[in-house]
Design a protein around this motif. Sequence first.
Motif, mmCIF file in Angstrom:
data_model
loop_
_atom_site.group_PDB
_atom_site.id
_atom_site.type_symbol
_atom_site.label_atom_id
_atom_site.label_comp_id
_atom_site.label_asym_id
_atom_site.label_seq_id
_atom_site.Cartn_x
_atom_site.Cartn_y
_atom_site.Cartn_z
ATOM 1 N N ILE A 321 0.843 -1.190 0.000
ATOM 2 C CA ILE A 321 0.000 0.000 0.000
ATOM 3 C C ILE A 321 0.879 1.241 0.000
ATOM 4 O O ILE A 321 1.850 1.340 0.774
ATOM 5 N N ARG A 322 0.546 2.181 -0.849
ATOM 6 C CA ARG A 322 1.200 3.489 -0.836
ATOM 7 C C ARG A 322 0.188 4.465 -0.247
ATOM 8 O O ARG A 322 -0.821 4.785 -0.878
ATOM 9 N N ASN A 323 0.417 4.898 0.952
ATOM 10 C CA ASN A 323 -0.567 5.636 1.735
ATOM 11 C C ASN A 323 -0.638 7.108 1.341
ATOM 12 O O ASN A 323 0.344 7.698 0.886
ATOM 13 N N GLY A 324 -1.825 7.707 1.513
ATOM 14 C CA GLY A 324 -1.987 9.142 1.343
ATOM 15 C C GLY A 324 -2.027 9.609 -0.101
ATOM 16 O O GLY A 324 -1.963 8.820 -1.045
ATOM 17 N N TYR A 325 -2.155 10.922 -0.261
ATOM 18 C CA TYR A 325 -2.112 11.548 -1.588
ATOM 19 C C TYR A 325 -0.664 11.948 -1.822
ATOM 20 O O TYR A 325 -0.221 13.034 -1.457
ATOM 21 N N ASP A 326 0.081 11.048 -2.463
ATOM 22 C CA ASP A 326 1.539 11.169 -2.533
ATOM 23 C C ASP A 326 2.011 11.986 -3.726
ATOM 24 O O ASP A 326 3.156 11.838 -4.169
ATOM 25 N N LYS A 327 1.149 12.835 -4.248
ATOM 26 C CA LYS A 327 1.521 13.661 -5.387
ATOM 27 C C LYS A 327 2.617 14.644 -5.018
ATOM 28 O O LYS A 327 3.507 14.956 -5.819
ATOM 29 N N SER A 328 2.558 15.131 -3.791
ATOM 30 C CA SER A 328 3.578 16.052 -3.282
ATOM 31 C C SER A 328 3.553 15.995 -1.768
ATOM 32 O O SER A 328 2.578 15.535 -1.167
ATOM 33 N N ALA A 329 4.630 16.478 -1.142
ATOM 34 C CA ALA A 329 4.678 16.495 0.320
ATOM 35 C C ALA A 329 3.588 17.386 0.888
ATOM 36 O O ALA A 329 3.015 17.096 1.954
ATOM 37 N N ASP A 330 3.256 18.463 0.168
ATOM 38 C CA ASP A 330 2.223 19.385 0.631
ATOM 39 C C ASP A 330 0.850 18.712 0.647
ATOM 40 O O ASP A 330 0.127 18.781 1.647
ATOM 41 N N LEU A 331 0.492 18.035 -0.461
ATOM 42 C CA LEU A 331 -0.802 17.368 -0.514
ATOM 43 C C LEU A 331 -0.861 16.160 0.422
ATOM 44 O O LEU A 331 -1.924 15.848 0.975
ATOM 45 N N PHE A 332 0.256 15.494 0.610
ATOM 46 C CA PHE A 332 0.301 14.375 1.544
ATOM 47 C C PHE A 332 -0.088 14.842 2.947
ATOM 48 O O PHE A 332 -0.849 14.168 3.650
ATOM 49 N N ALA A 333 0.428 16.004 3.364
ATOM 50 C CA ALA A 333 0.146 16.511 4.706
ATOM 51 C C ALA A 333 -1.265 17.086 4.818
ATOM 52 O O ALA A 333 -1.917 16.948 5.849
ATOM 53 N N LYS A 334 -1.758 17.728 3.757
ATOM 54 C CA LYS A 334 -3.062 18.398 3.827
ATOM 55 C C LYS A 334 -4.233 17.429 3.850
ATOM 56 O O LYS A 334 -5.279 17.729 4.433
ATOM 57 N N ASN A 335 -4.096 16.262 3.199
ATOM 58 C CA ASN A 335 -5.175 15.273 3.164
ATOM 59 C C ASN A 335 -4.939 14.191 4.205
ATOM 60 O O ASN A 335 -3.792 13.883 4.554
ATOM 61 N N ILE A 396 -2.453 0.416 -4.466
ATOM 62 C CA ILE A 396 -2.605 -0.873 -3.783
ATOM 63 C C ILE A 396 -2.231 -1.982 -4.771
ATOM 64 O O ILE A 396 -2.668 -1.958 -5.924
ATOM 65 N N SER A 397 -1.443 -2.950 -4.306
ATOM 66 C CA SER A 397 -1.174 -4.134 -5.115
ATOM 67 C C SER A 397 -1.236 -5.347 -4.209
ATOM 68 O O SER A 397 -0.933 -5.269 -3.016
ATOM 69 N N VAL A 398 -1.655 -6.478 -4.771
ATOM 70 C CA VAL A 398 -1.789 -7.711 -4.017
ATOM 71 C C VAL A 398 -0.659 -8.656 -4.395
ATOM 72 O O VAL A 398 -0.404 -8.893 -5.584
ATOM 73 N N ASP A 399 0.021 -9.171 -3.391
ATOM 74 C CA ASP A 399 1.113 -10.128 -3.600
ATOM 75 C C ASP A 399 0.502 -11.531 -3.619
ATOM 76 O O ASP A 399 0.023 -12.016 -2.599
ATOM 77 N N THR A 400 0.476 -12.170 -4.802
ATOM 78 C CA THR A 400 -0.125 -13.500 -4.929
ATOM 79 C C THR A 400 0.859 -14.482 -5.534
ATOM 80 O O THR A 400 1.826 -14.095 -6.186
ATOM 81 N N GLU A 401 0.574 -15.748 -5.304
ATOM 82 C CA GLU A 401 1.404 -16.800 -5.881
ATOM 83 C C GLU A 401 0.929 -17.132 -7.295
ATOM 84 O O GLU A 401 -0.260 -17.038 -7.578
#
Length: 401
Positions: A321-335, A396-401
Amino acid sequence: MDKQSSLAERQPGNAQGFVAFISHARADQKRAQEIAASLEERGLKCWIAPRDVRPGQSYGDEIIRGIEKSRCFILVLSKASNESPFVAREVERAVSKRKSVFPIRVEDVEPSSALELFVSSTQWIDAFSGDGSEIDRLAHLLAGEEGHGGVPADSAPRPAPPARSRGWIRPALLGIAVLLGGLIGAFLWDTYRKTPESQPPPASAPLASELKPAQAPQPASAAAPPAPGSAPAEQRLVTPTAAPSDLPPPHAPNEDCSRSGDTTLCTSSALAPAQGNTYGPRNLVDGDDKTAWVEGSNGQGLGEFVVLEFDAPRTVRGLTIRNGYDKSADLFAKNSRVKDVELRFSSGASVAATLSDQPGPQHLALSQPIEAKWVELVIRSVYPGSKYADTAINEISVDTE
């Protein structure tokens, strides 16, 4: 990025009334389409999914609009529809809207307990004999509802077996119970996912986690992205034990769905597009760190969820999982960012985890793999944004066999 209003209703000039909404399980789609075609050959316009779902619109919103724009409601009754929670919610919504409900049985089955309250006092039509007369009887009933004429006495559908209704309740009280049941059912479903405590895990599937983050969570303002090429922070979760099961995937009235390869992604809601940006489930798997799924609830999205449903069962080893709105550090903190999550599986197992408040991928590894047809991620708590309540997940990605 304030909450946007829901999708606009169809404009009056484009409004189109329907005689009947046809509710069916996915397994009965071909039979439901045949019923719709036969009725429309008789001049009775039907609303049926997925045919009448407008491209680009929320699937859940389209279902609700279809019910509202239809005079009557046809339930294609079968073993599959008995087991479908989505069909049950459509029937509840139709009853709450005071629609006339016409069950048509395509298999020799009785209504499930979830449907019995709504259809046990109504007549139904048997459509598994194959003589074709059932469509004529249904058409006469629908025409009568539309005011196009009465129903001939010899074409009335077979009444429900006496054993289903004898001594159950007086007709007047039953009518009130049906109406109240529909209203309560619709209300409970709308609020079900918004209350984290509303669905505790079963005793057979206790929540258990053994969290070992690579680094302690840090406030968003102090978080730094991981170095290029570095491995994602990993938490190892103790795989819960649960009795083998095959649960249907969860759905929501305002869900938004998208396809990616052999996986269907559905989110319980999504923020409406704004300023050229979209926030739907497709963003979760597009590999672009400048896009994100943003939930569309009123508040911080507690109880909102993401479902990844596979075309065939998979052996799931974990999720990244890549958490938050990772477009920028500013948007990551604001959301807002996700903090505590619950992972649920079609097998009935569930496990809790806590995400770090930092950008970059985080891997949730299961101690033992789980065979599953779908995986659900439910938001239980968040790290509040400095400006917006919206909660976002980048990938989000799922690790499957």
